[in-house]
Design a protein around this motif. Structure first.
Motif, PDB file in Angstrom:
ATOM      1  N   ASN B   6      35.554 -21.342 -32.801  1.00  0.00           N
ATOM      2  CA  ASN B   6      34.574 -20.988 -33.604  1.00  0.00           C
ATOM      3  C   ASN B   6      34.769 -19.589 -33.842  1.00  0.00           C
ATOM      4  O   ASN B   6      33.738 -18.597 -33.757  1.00  0.00           O
ATOM      5  N   PHE B   7      36.058 -18.825 -33.958  1.00  0.00           N
ATOM      6  CA  PHE B   7      36.283 -17.590 -34.211  1.00  0.00           C
ATOM      7  C   PHE B   7      35.564 -17.102 -35.512  1.00  0.00           C
ATOM      8  O   PHE B   7      35.782 -17.698 -36.412  1.00  0.00           O
ATOM      9  N   ASN B   8      34.708 -16.023 -35.317  1.00  0.00           N
ATOM     10  CA  ASN B   8      34.294 -15.527 -36.394  1.00  0.00           C
ATOM     11  C   ASN B   8      34.461 -13.986 -36.560  1.00  0.00           C
ATOM     12  O   ASN B   8      34.046 -13.273 -35.725  1.00  0.00           O
ATOM     13  N   PHE B   9      35.262 -13.587 -37.470  1.00  0.00           N
ATOM     14  CA  PHE B   9      36.090 -12.279 -37.584  1.00  0.00           C
ATOM     15  C   PHE B   9      34.781 -11.301 -37.951  1.00  0.00           C
ATOM     16  O   PHE B   9      34.956 -10.026 -37.334  1.00  0.00           O
ATOM     17  N   ASP B  10      33.642 -11.834 -38.403  1.00  0.00           N
ATOM     18  CA  ASP B  10      32.704 -10.639 -38.773  1.00  0.00           C
ATOM     19  C   ASP B  10      32.083 -10.115 -37.375  1.00  0.00           C
ATOM     20  O   ASP B  10      31.737  -8.896 -37.506  1.00  0.00           O
ATOM     21  N   ARG B  11      32.087 -10.843 -36.215  1.00  0.00           N
ATOM     22  CA  ARG B  11      31.650 -10.319 -35.005  1.00  0.00           C
ATOM     23  C   ARG B  11      32.352  -9.042 -34.667  1.00  0.00           C
ATOM     24  O   ARG B  11      32.110  -8.329 -33.978  1.00  0.00           O
ATOM     25  N   VAL B  12      33.734  -9.313 -34.817  1.00  0.00           N
ATOM     26  CA  VAL B  12      34.920  -8.182 -34.668  1.00  0.00           C
ATOM     27  C   VAL B  12      34.666  -6.826 -35.317  1.00  0.00           C
ATOM     28  O   VAL B  12      34.270  -5.744 -34.865  1.00  0.00           O
ATOM     29  N   LYS B  13      34.486  -7.585 -36.723  1.00  0.00           N
ATOM     30  CA  LYS B  13      34.475  -6.249 -37.802  1.00  0.00           C
ATOM     31  C   LYS B  13      32.952  -5.436 -37.493  1.00  0.00           C
ATOM     32  O   LYS B  13      33.059  -4.215 -37.419  1.00  0.00           O
ATOM     33  N   ALA B  14      31.919  -6.145 -36.980  1.00  0.00           N
ATOM     34  CA  ALA B  14      30.700  -5.369 -36.707  1.00  0.00           C
ATOM     35  C   ALA B  14      31.005  -4.297 -35.493  1.00  0.00           C
ATOM     36  O   ALA B  14      30.215  -3.470 -35.505  1.00  0.00           O
ATOM     37  N   MET B  15      31.829  -4.715 -34.738  1.00  0.00           N
ATOM     38  CA  MET B  15      32.028  -3.822 -33.672  1.00  0.00           C
ATOM     39  C   MET B  15      33.085  -2.534 -33.999  1.00  0.00           C
ATOM     40  O   MET B  15      33.192  -1.539 -32.839  1.00  0.00           O
ATOM     41  N   LEU B  16      33.813  -2.419 -34.879  1.00  0.00           N
ATOM     42  CA  LEU B  16      34.700  -1.529 -35.253  1.00  0.00           C
ATOM     43  C   LEU B  16      33.984  -0.009 -35.193  1.00  0.00           C
ATOM     44  O   LEU B  16      34.693   0.729 -34.819  1.00  0.00           O
ATOM     45  N   PRO B  17      32.758   0.287 -35.907  1.00  0.00           N
ATOM     46  CA  PRO B  17      32.324   1.666 -35.802  1.00  0.00           C
ATOM     47  C   PRO B  17      31.852   1.871 -34.381  1.00  0.00           C
ATOM     48  O   PRO B  17      32.265   3.161 -33.968  1.00  0.00           O
ATOM     49  N   GLU B  18      31.449   0.824 -33.719  1.00  0.00           N
ATOM     50  CA  GLU B  18      31.360   1.404 -32.178  1.00  0.00           C
ATOM     51  C   GLU B  18      32.494   1.843 -31.484  1.00  0.00           C
ATOM     52  O   GLU B  18      32.701   2.736 -30.623  1.00  0.00           O
ATOM     53  N   ILE B  19      33.549   1.155 -31.774  1.00  0.00           N
ATOM     54  CA  ILE B  19      35.108   1.392 -31.231  1.00  0.00           C
ATOM     55  C   ILE B  19      35.347   2.487 -31.608  1.00  0.00           C
ATOM     56  O   ILE B  19      35.788   3.553 -30.826  1.00  0.00           O
ATOM     57  N   GLN B  20      35.385   2.823 -32.808  1.00  0.00           N
ATOM     58  CA  GLN B  20      35.835   4.328 -33.459  1.00  0.00           C
ATOM     59  C   GLN B  20      34.894   5.281 -32.937  1.00  0.00           C
ATOM     60  O   GLN B  20      35.479   6.413 -32.634  1.00  0.00           O
ATOM     61  N   LYS B  21      33.442   5.136 -32.469  1.00  0.00           N
ATOM     62  CA  LYS B  21      32.809   6.302 -32.036  1.00  0.00           C
ATOM     63  C   LYS B  21      33.198   6.547 -30.615  1.00  0.00           C
ATOM     64  O   LYS B  21      33.460   7.717 -30.221  1.00  0.00           O
ATOM     65  N   ALA B  22      33.673   5.465 -29.738  1.00  0.00           N
ATOM     66  CA  ALA B  22      34.040   5.708 -28.232  1.00  0.00           C
ATOM     67  C   ALA B  22      35.113   6.353 -28.447  1.00  0.00           C
ATOM     68  O   ALA B  22      35.492   6.814 -27.397  1.00  0.00           O
ATOM     69  N   LEU B  23      36.064   5.961 -29.303  1.00  0.00           N
ATOM     70  CA  LEU B  23      37.370   6.836 -29.298  1.00  0.00           C
ATOM     71  C   LEU B  23      37.369   8.178 -29.851  1.00  0.00           C
ATOM     72  O   LEU B  23      38.065   9.096 -29.276  1.00  0.00           O
TER      73      LEU B  23
END
Lengths: 338, 393
Positions: B6-23
């Protein structure tokens, strides 16, 4: 305390202080704040690395340092921009205490840092260290945290590149071995226990820094040692081996200028210490020679070792930090307004 | 094709801003690790000090299960909530630079330069900082993440560290990510067939010259190179012979007694390197016979071609992450760590973190600004794998 006892008790290696969590807990128990000051003049190539390392390791990951500041003498390059881009507080020395005027020299930056920064301990680290590492800071702070009687910690660098066993010489650079150690041996034998008295890295308690004058040029380290020794004795010092320090090497002529400035500072102190009667007025011109078309020519360097007074004598400082003028400062020593 | 998951890329995509902020928040930590690692010399077979640094970092983050295996690889496991998958994230710690090279690094507002800062100190720094970054994002991995600094990768190291680990690891590895500092956009999921080796030419000392004419080792090596240039190579499958470096001689006017040529044969097929190897052995024998010099050819590393397909869900998910971060994929097969994953049947990708200049030079230069996107891409792919992107169709 004799020299051997002092060396045994107050000479350390940075590896003794590897446990930063423990050091931070001890610092917090004592309610201390620590400021790190890096004096600069045209250091854009090395300052970025120092700030990145210190901010990451000693501010963010291990909050040992509360204030990370660069105090600049008016760099023509991008030193301040580079330092600020990696998170340092940046100041121009000329904009600190403008009422006191502006003098050129590393000592001026160190002196003004006492006013600008808020730490109970100030650590000074030069900006030209190629192999920068957090040990250059925590190694100096350690003795001040764990030994309440210690007020002034000096760095030395003693890791040999190759050594088998047995006896090996240990000491400082050329100016130390040719000038400082002979002078100290003559006048202050106990101070010879400091292995590298001219090293530019040291950590000092505020009450010491505010109480001693600051030569603005080459003599600042030498004067500190003499003045702190006179007030508090050898027991106030500690020294930490920080292994190797890789930096620019200076030519003999530059060392000559350094020696000249140090001698001015040294001789200025002798009458006050009662070692000699009034000295003749000293020249401020260092004479070096060069050969041009087979003719020997003099090169004249005017080197004036001007001094800043103890910071505690400045009213602005006492106001900012809520301090009063200690009674030992009589009229003759009080505030000099430049 | 029907996806079993049931892989849904949108869930990954939604996390990218938070990942960039952490970086962004971890930028100085990453750069500090980069500087410290870069200034520890680590030529192949001498990586222990860098591995010790990784151990110290992992231990400081509270990861107490650090292990160092027999070859010297350093690894740690961040346990997932369910441990349903094991993802191996590795960076090779060795460099092409000798210990005697000045490893001092310079940091300016937009660049960092020094030997090996990009290849692969930045990759190792990413590995060292990953636990800190993952702590800052609000995501609980189900998979176990195995972080590994791999030793003995380059040159004669021949991926020995990684191979040992994959041959002996006591759990099934479900996917792999090879972290390379360079270059942003790099996407490798196939391995080339490869032979890596060197020619050594030796002639007697000058006193015994006359029986051998006036040929020095350099001229004999020149004969070898001329013969190499005559080897026919197919354009399909694409194949090449890289002459990587050459040494020989001491001065202007003394005939060289030794010369060395290092080379790599690469091809999209396994057949071509195999045939070229035979040619190379023949060339060594013939030139030796013609010149009277000793000519030896030594092959010390080889790879088999292979990999996952363009349509593999891991490649698809990786491309989606890159697209979401506005990273243009540069797809190319590789002869590096991806090969060992392929040999073990593990789907894997190699990803790069930033842009560079002067690759392989003492003043190798990397750009700071792209690092955030490059690093976010790696974490995005990790989360995609964790969310089921590798489940086969």
């Amino acid at each position: 305390m004799n020299i051997n006892e002092w060396i045994a008790r107050n000479t350390h290696h940075h590896s003794e202080y590897w446990d930063l969590r423990k050091m931070i807990a001890a610092k917090q128990r004592q309610g201390l704040k620590i400021s790190l000051c890096i004096p600069t003049l045209n250091e854009e190539k090395t300052i970025g690395k120092e700030i990145v390392i210190f901010k990451s390791e000693l501010v963010d990951r291990y909050p040992l340092v509360d204030e990370l500041a660069v105090i600049d003498s008016g760099s023509q390059d991008a030193t301040l921009d580079v330092a600020a881009s990696f998170g340092a507080d940046t100041y121009l020395a000329s904009e600190i205490l403008p009422e006191a005027g502006e003098k050129r020299g590393k000592g001026e930056n160190l002196w003004k840092a006492i006013y600008q920064l808020n730490g109970d301990i100030i650590v000074y680290v030069d900006a030209d260290i190629k192999n920068i590492h957090p040990r250059f800071v925590y190694g100096l702070i350690g003795p001040l945290i764990y030994q309440p009687e210690v007020r002034y910690v000096k760095a030395f660098y003693d890791r040999p590149l190759a050594f088998s066993s047995g006896i090996r010489p240990s000491g400082g650079g050329r100016v130390t071995e040719i000038l400082i150690r002979p002078l100290f041996s003559l006048f202050f034998p106990e101070l010879t226990a400091l292995i590298q008295p001219l090293s530019g890295e040291y950590a000092v308690r505020r009450e010491v820094l505010e109480s001693i004058p600051f030569p603005i040029g080459y003599g600042v380290e030498t004067s500190h040692l003499i003045d702190v020794y006179q007030q508090w004795g050898l027991a106030a010092f500690a020294q930490t081996d920080l292994d190797q320090r890789v930096h620019r090497n200076q030519g003999a002529r530059s060392l000559g200028k350094m020696g000249f400035g140090i001698l001015q500072t040294f001789f200025k102190r002798l009458p006050h210490l009662g070692f000699t009667a009034a000295m003749p007025e000293m020249q401020t011109v260092l004479r070096q020679f060069q050969v041009s078309d087979n003719q020997y020519e003099q090169i004249l360097h005017d080197i004036v070792e001007d001094e800043r007074p103890p910071m505690i004598t400045l009213e602005q400082y006492r106001t900012k930090f809520g301090k009063s003028l200690p009674p030992e400062y009589n009229d003759a020593q009080t505030e000099k307004k430049s | 094709m029907n996806a079993k998951n049931n892989f849904n890329f949108d869930r990954v995509k939604a996390m990218l801003p938070e990942i960039q902020k952490a970086l962004e928040e971890s930028r100085e930590n990453l750069l500090a690790s980069l500087v410290i690692i870069s200034e520890i010399p680590a030529p192949t077979f001498q990586e222990a000090a860098r591995i010790q640094y990784l151990k110290d970092r992992f231990t400081e983050y509270g990861l107490t299960n650090y292990t160092c295996d027999e070859t010297g690889n350093g690894s740690v496991v961040i346990d997932g909530a369910t441990g349903e998958r094991n993802i191996l994230i590795l960076a090779h710690v060795d460099t092409v630079h000798k210990s005697s090279v000045d490893h001092t690094v310079t940091v300016l507002p937009d660049i960092v330069f020094g030997p090996g800062v990009g290849d692969n100190s930045l990759g190792v720094a990413m590995l060292a900082t990953l636990p800190l970054i993952l702590e800052k994002i609000n995501y609980q991995f189900h998979s176990n993440l195995i972080l590994m600094g791999a030793v003995r990768s380059l040159g004669r190291g021949n991926l020995e560290g990684q191979r040992f680990f994959l041959n002996n690891v006591n759990r099934k590895i479900d996917a792999g990510i090879c972290v390379e500092g360079l270059k942003l956009g790099r996407l490798s999921y196939k391995s080339l067939g490869m032979r890596r080796g060197q020619f050594n030419v030796t002639v007697p000392q000058e006193a015994a010259w006359h029986p051998f004419g006036t040929f020095g080792a350099v001229r004999v090596m020149n004969q070898v190179i001329n013969r190499l240039n005559q080897i026919p190579l197919p354009t399909d499958p694409r194949s090449t012979i890289i002459l990587g470096s050459i040494d020989g001689g001491e001065s202007y006017n003394t005939l060289a007694t030794k010369a060395t040529l290092r080379f790599e044969v690469r091809s999209e097929s396994d057949r071509v390197p195999e045939e070229v190897e035979k040619e190379l052995r023949l060339i060594a024998e013939e030139v030796a016979s013609e010149s009277g010099a000793e000519v030896k050819m030594d092959i010390f590393a080889q790879r088999l071609s292979g990999g996952i397909h363009f349509s593999h869900p891991l490649v698809h998910a990786t491309r989606s992450v890159m697209d979401a971060l506005d990273i243009e994929p540069i797809i190319r097969p590789s002869t590096s760590e991806i090969s060992e994953f392929i040999n073990h049947g593990i789907p894997a990708v190699t990803l790069g973190i930033t842009e560079c200049d002067n690759l392989g030079q003492p003043d190798e230069t990397i750009y700071i600004e792209p690092i955030i996107r490059g690093a976010a891409q790696i974490i995005g792919v990790l989360i995609a794998i964790d969310q089921g992107a590798i489940d086969e169709y």
